[in-house]
Design a protein around this motif. Structure first.
Motif, mmCIF file in Angstrom:
data_model
loop_
_atom_site.group_PDB
_atom_site.id
_atom_site.type_symbol
_atom_site.label_atom_id
_atom_site.label_comp_id
_atom_site.label_asym_id
_atom_site.label_seq_id
_atom_site.Cartn_x
_atom_site.Cartn_y
_atom_site.Cartn_z
ATOM 1 N N PRO A 1 48.819 -28.963 3.213
ATOM 2 C CA PRO A 1 50.174 -28.702 3.696
ATOM 3 C C PRO A 1 50.216 -27.762 4.903
ATOM 4 O O PRO A 1 51.042 -27.926 5.785
ATOM 5 N N ARG A 2 49.310 -26.775 4.937
ATOM 6 C CA ARG A 2 49.309 -25.825 6.048
ATOM 7 C C ARG A 2 47.978 -25.769 6.782
ATOM 8 O O ARG A 2 47.920 -25.334 7.922
ATOM 9 N N ALA A 3 46.907 -26.149 6.125
ATOM 10 C CA ALA A 3 45.578 -26.046 6.727
ATOM 11 C C ALA A 3 44.639 -27.053 6.071
ATOM 12 O O ALA A 3 44.981 -27.660 5.060
ATOM 13 N N ARG A 4 43.470 -27.196 6.647
ATOM 14 C CA ARG A 4 42.467 -28.106 6.077
ATOM 15 C C ARG A 4 41.909 -27.550 4.777
ATOM 16 O O ARG A 4 41.729 -26.346 4.630
ATOM 17 N N LEU A 5 41.614 -28.477 3.890
ATOM 18 C CA LEU A 5 40.957 -28.145 2.629
ATOM 19 C C LEU A 5 39.569 -28.770 2.651
ATOM 20 O O LEU A 5 39.419 -29.949 2.949
ATOM 21 N N TYR A 6 38.566 -27.971 2.306
ATOM 22 C CA TYR A 6 37.182 -28.425 2.331
ATOM 23 C C TYR A 6 36.647 -28.545 0.912
ATOM 24 O O TYR A 6 36.923 -27.701 0.061
ATOM 25 N N SER A 7 35.865 -29.598 0.689
ATOM 26 C CA SER A 7 35.214 -29.791 -0.605
ATOM 27 C C SER A 7 33.919 -30.572 -0.399
ATOM 28 O O SER A 7 33.733 -31.251 0.619
ATOM 29 N N ALA A 8 33.042 -30.474 -1.371
ATOM 30 C CA ALA A 8 31.774 -31.210 -1.303
ATOM 31 C C ALA A 8 32.053 -32.704 -1.372
ATOM 32 O O ALA A 8 32.855 -33.161 -2.182
ATOM 33 N N ALA A 9 31.383 -33.456 -0.514
ATOM 34 C CA ALA A 9 31.544 -34.913 -0.487
ATOM 35 C C ALA A 9 30.537 -35.601 -1.409
ATOM 36 O O ALA A 9 30.640 -36.800 -1.658
ATOM 37 N N CYS A 10 29.564 -34.843 -1.908
ATOM 38 C CA CYS A 10 28.570 -35.387 -2.825
ATOM 39 C C CYS A 10 28.157 -34.259 -3.765
ATOM 40 O O CYS A 10 28.426 -33.094 -3.498
ATOM 41 N N THR A 11 27.515 -34.610 -4.828
ATOM 42 C CA THR A 11 27.028 -33.589 -5.757
ATOM 43 C C THR A 11 25.686 -33.047 -5.255
ATOM 44 O O THR A 11 25.012 -33.674 -4.421
#
Length: 122
Positions: free
Chosen positions: A66-76
């Protein structure tokens, strides 16, 4: 799809952070963690460079929040390790698991316990 490449120690440290998260993290949360918990003293540009490299490599996902990018792992972590092992065996051991194991054991062979463990995996 992962564009597998050798991670630097720092890139691996950043990935370890994301592999340990249950929820996506904001840039601000990520840099705060590294600067406070890991005592890195990174500037925003430094953190952004690491995140961009890892996103480009397919290891991180960057989603617009909503206000900024969210980062997360794309693989385990396990998926990454498997791909690294496959790449190593393919490139250095003529795609031969047997040659890899021989090199790994230094020609000494496997213990009965190790051999049984491998048989179960196969």
């Amino acid at each position: 799809m992962l564009k597998l490449y050798d991670l630097t120690d720092t890139e691996l440290e950043v990935m370890e952070f994301f592999w340990g998260q249950k929820e996506p993290r904001l840039f601000s949360e990520t840099i705060e963690y590294f600067n406070t918990q890991k005592k890195k003293e990174w500037k925003k540009q430094t953190m952004n460079t690491y995140l961009n490299h890892l996103t480009h490599a397919g290891l991180l996902k960057a989603e617009k929040g909503p206000r900024a990018r969210l980062y997360s792992a794309a693989c385990t972590r396990e998926d990454y390790q498997q791909q690294c092992a496959r790449k190593l065996i393919e490139r250095s051991f003529d795609n031969s698991l047997a040659k890899f194991i021989a090199a790994f054991t230094g020609g000494e062979g496997l213990s009965e316990e190790e051999a049984e463990e491998l048989k179960k995996l196969i």
